[in-house]
Design an enzyme around this catalytic site. Structure first.
Site, mmCIF file in Angstrom:
data_model
loop_
_atom_site.group_PDB
_atom_site.id
_atom_site.type_symbol
_atom_site.label_atom_id
_atom_site.label_comp_id
_atom_site.label_asym_id
_atom_site.label_seq_id
_atom_site.Cartn_x
_atom_site.Cartn_y
_atom_site.Cartn_z
ATOM 1 N N SER A 96 -8.085 -7.374 9.331
ATOM 2 C CA SER A 96 -8.478 -8.688 8.241
ATOM 3 C C SER A 96 -7.600 -9.789 8.304
ATOM 4 O O SER A 96 -6.529 -8.937 7.537
ATOM 5 C CB SER A 96 -9.583 -8.443 7.439
ATOM 6 N N TYR B 7 -11.553 -4.205 0.014
ATOM 7 C CA TYR B 7 -11.422 -4.813 1.567
ATOM 8 C C TYR B 7 -10.538 -4.391 1.600
ATOM 9 O O TYR B 7 -10.126 -4.133 2.671
ATOM 10 C CB TYR B 7 -12.508 -5.819 1.552
#
Ligand code: NDP
Length: 244
Positions: free
Chosen positions: A139, A153
């Protein structure tokens, strides 16, 4: 490499994983996908791959479970006659205020995003030939954290960077490449382009638009193809310029 290359895409029933499975099939590979909660979506992807003239297999395997993760890799190689490309894509988005993060959520996130990637890569390494590929979906939030609530995350996705560099060294002598494709905002169930907060994400890009899942699939296909032969241990950011 085998004449008919074989790929396994974890979390291939929806979103980025589904687009990647279809793209690799379109590029001539037989493809297995894993899923955990949506068998009908997985079956639909298998059917679409079949229509492209390739063999396909849907495997129910929860990435938070170590033995299911490894078994999915071995089953792919067993049923499709080998394994050339592993795409570690399965993921969740555990956004929450810091104070609300529980041990259970922390453990589950790290199990899916980090432990499963390491275990699947370790299992895949037993099957991959020279020229094999391991590609993990990271990401853009791994290297830039634009706001609160995504500590877990971001931590889980940044772990993939070191993991990937290590694997590149572990497997380089065998001619196997290992890389991360790091998406920015991508229109999927996880982050719909018409969802709350989507407009702010769009405005944060340089190009003024979300990724389509196919944009990520294209980057994976490039790394999996001949053009990726000498690219290893690195991260390809596909974020429409969000981190620029
Ligand atoms: P979606 O929520 O649209 O799809 C998630 C996929 O992963 C589904 O196929 C789902 O299976 C599968 N999955 C979820 N949990 C598990 C599990 N425990 N075991 C096995 N499979 C599982 O997500 P995206 O396509 O958006 O995300 C794919 C990857 O891309 C993730 O790693 C995510 O972190 C990353 N990413 C996404 C971004 C975005 O903006 N969308 C941005 C940056 C990175 P099922 O259908 O059975 O539930």
């Amino acid at each position: 490499m085998h004449a008919n290359r074989v790929a396994l895409v974890t979390g291939g029933s929806r979103g980025i994983g589904a687009a990647t499975a279809l793209r690799l099939a379109d590029d001539g590979m037989d493809v297995a996908i894993t899923y955990v909660s949506a068998p009908e979506k997985a079956d639909e992807i298998v059917e679409r791959i079949g229509k492209l003239g390739r063999r396909a297999l849907a495997i129910k395997a929860d990435s938070s479970d170590a033995s299911e993760t490894v078994a999915a890799v071995d089953r792919t190689a067993g049923e499709l006659g080998g394994l050339d490309v592993l795409v570690n894509n399965a993921g969740i988005f555990p956004a929450a205020p810091l104070a609300d993060l529980t041990v259970e959520v922390i453990d589950r996130t790290l199990a899916i995003h980090v432990r499963a990637v390491l275990l699947a890569s370790q299992a895949a390494a037993r099957h991959l030939p020279r020229g094999g590929r391991i590609i993990s979906i990271g990401s853009n939030l791994a290297t830039r954290v634009p706001g609160p609530g995504i500590t877990l995350y971001s931590a889980s996705k940044s772990a993939l960077i070191g993991l990937t560099q290590g694997l590149a060294r572990d497997l380089g002598a065998r001619g196997i490449t290992v890389n991360v494709v790091a998406p920015g905002s991508t229109d999927t169930d996880m982050n719909p382009a018409d969802g709350a907060g989507a407009e702010a994400q769009r405005q944060g890009t340089a190009l003024g638009r979300y990724n389509e899942p196919e944009d990520i699939a294209a980057a994976v296909a490039y790394l999996a193809g001949e053009g990726g032969r000498n690219i290893t241990g690195t991260t390809l950011l596909v974020d429409a310029g969000t981190n620029a």
